[in-house]
Design an enzyme around this catalytic site. Structure first.
Site, PDB file in Angstrom:
ATOM      1  N   THR A  46      40.138  44.353  31.831  1.00 42.30           N
ATOM      2  CA  THR A  46      40.711  45.523  31.154  1.00 42.30           C
ATOM      3  C   THR A  46      40.330  46.825  31.850  1.00 42.30           C
ATOM      4  OG1 THR A  46      38.830  45.467  29.649  1.00 42.30           O
ATOM      5  CG2 THR A  46      40.853  44.431  28.891  1.00 42.30           C
ATOM      6  N   TYR A 136      38.695  36.819  41.967  1.00 41.98           N
ATOM      7  CA  TYR A 136      39.588  37.861  41.466  1.00 41.98           C
ATOM      8  C   TYR A 136      39.928  38.826  42.587  1.00 41.98           C
ATOM      9  CZ  TYR A 136      41.342  41.563  38.327  1.00 41.98           C
ATOM     10  OH  TYR A 136      42.126  42.510  37.688  1.00 41.98           O
ATOM     11  N   LYS A 164      42.541  34.520  40.609  1.00 42.06           N
ATOM     12  CA  LYS A 164      43.346  35.494  39.879  1.00 42.06           C
ATOM     13  C   LYS A 164      43.853  36.485  40.913  1.00 42.06           C
ATOM     14  CE  LYS A 164      43.240  38.897  36.162  1.00 42.06           C
ATOM     15  NZ  LYS A 164      42.438  39.498  35.068  1.00 42.06           N
TER      16      LYS A 164
END
Length: 275
Positions: A46, A136, A164
């Site tokens: 986030t 990531y 990701k």
């Protein structure tokens, strides 16, 4: 290893003075659990990960491990990344001794390590955490782009269970042809262009909109994976949810919506939420 195809990247709750509200964060995770969510990512996608210092992250972990119902019945993932490798190492060592299910391993922003330096960083953190690891790659936010060759090399480590990829989604097709592991997965970050990403080979989702509509997003994604028909009514509903979440700053919208449920998610750390 990690079994869930869908996890929700949860925001971190903050008080009005921008200090961490750990209980508010846990209250939100508990609410998602009651709705049937089986996996969450804490301190991750986030955009708040790099606003949290090492002490705050460790305090969150200490509180999570005390939540026996959650830690024993959910796949709880934790975001590990730092501009300083030494701090990421300390976090990894802390996670190693817990029931946290796995880590999302991001790369230091701004400093632009070489591919060789990033490989050392990655292997060091994985060895210290000894947890299933999702790599990531988010060059837009960090300025660093993990190369195809680096990803292929890292995929040979048993604990590396997926990627990701928030950069070039077409990269996934090339990687799938070069990574000979059925248990290596590709995670989409958020719901934008998700159907196109699934066609490219993404098979797992790190969800943002799931914070407010977990079952709707989960069912929609599972229908994509299983190639089931998505009705026009379902499409309209999902498009409305996605438009609401992503029309401005997703984090601001999420926190406002969660606060309205009387869960104390609080504010964002400025400059997010300045308007």
């Amino acid at each position: 290893m990690l079994k869930e195809t869908f996890h929700i990247a949860v925001p971190t709750a903050f008080f009005e003075d921008e200090s961490v509200n750990i209980q508010g964060t846990i209250d939100h995770i508990r609410d998602l659990y009651k709705q049937g969510v089986k996996s969450v990512l804490v301190s991750g996608s986030t955009g708040e990960q790099h606003s949290l210092n090492l002490k705050e992250k460790i305090e969150i972990i200490n509180s999570l491990v005390l939540e026996e119902e959650l830690i024993n019945n959910m796949e709880i993932l934790f975001g590990v990344s730092s501009i300083r490798q030494k701090e990421a190492e300390e976090l990894a060592k802390k996670i190693r001794t817990t029931k946290i299910s796995g880590i999302l391993l991001g790369y230091p922003p701004y400093v632009l390590p070489t591919q060789e330096e990033a490989l050392v960083y990655t292997k060091t953190i994985i060895n210290l955490s000894n947890k299933p690891t999702i790599l990531y790659n988010n060059p837009k936010r960090t300025g660093f782009n993990l190369s195809v060759n680096s990803i292929i090399q890292l995929s040979k480590i048993e604990l590396v269970v997926g990627l990701k990829e928030a950069g070039n989604k077409e990269k996934v097709g090339l990687l799938k042809n070069n990574i000979n592991r059925s248990n290596f997965h590709f995670y989409a970050g958020g719901e934008v262009e998700l159907e196109e990403k699934v066609l490219e080979g993404f098979d797992r989702l790190s969800s943002i909109a799931g914070n407010i509509s977990p079952m709707e997003i989960s069912q929609w994604f599972n229908k994509m994976l299983t190639k089931k028909n998505i009705t026009q009514q379902e499409r309209v509903k999902i498009e409305t949810i996605i438009q609401q979440v992503y029309q401005g700053s997703p984090l601001v919208y999420l926190k406002k919506s969660i606060n309205q449920k009387r869960i104390p998610m609080g504010i964002c750390r400025s400059p997010i939420g300045n308007i």
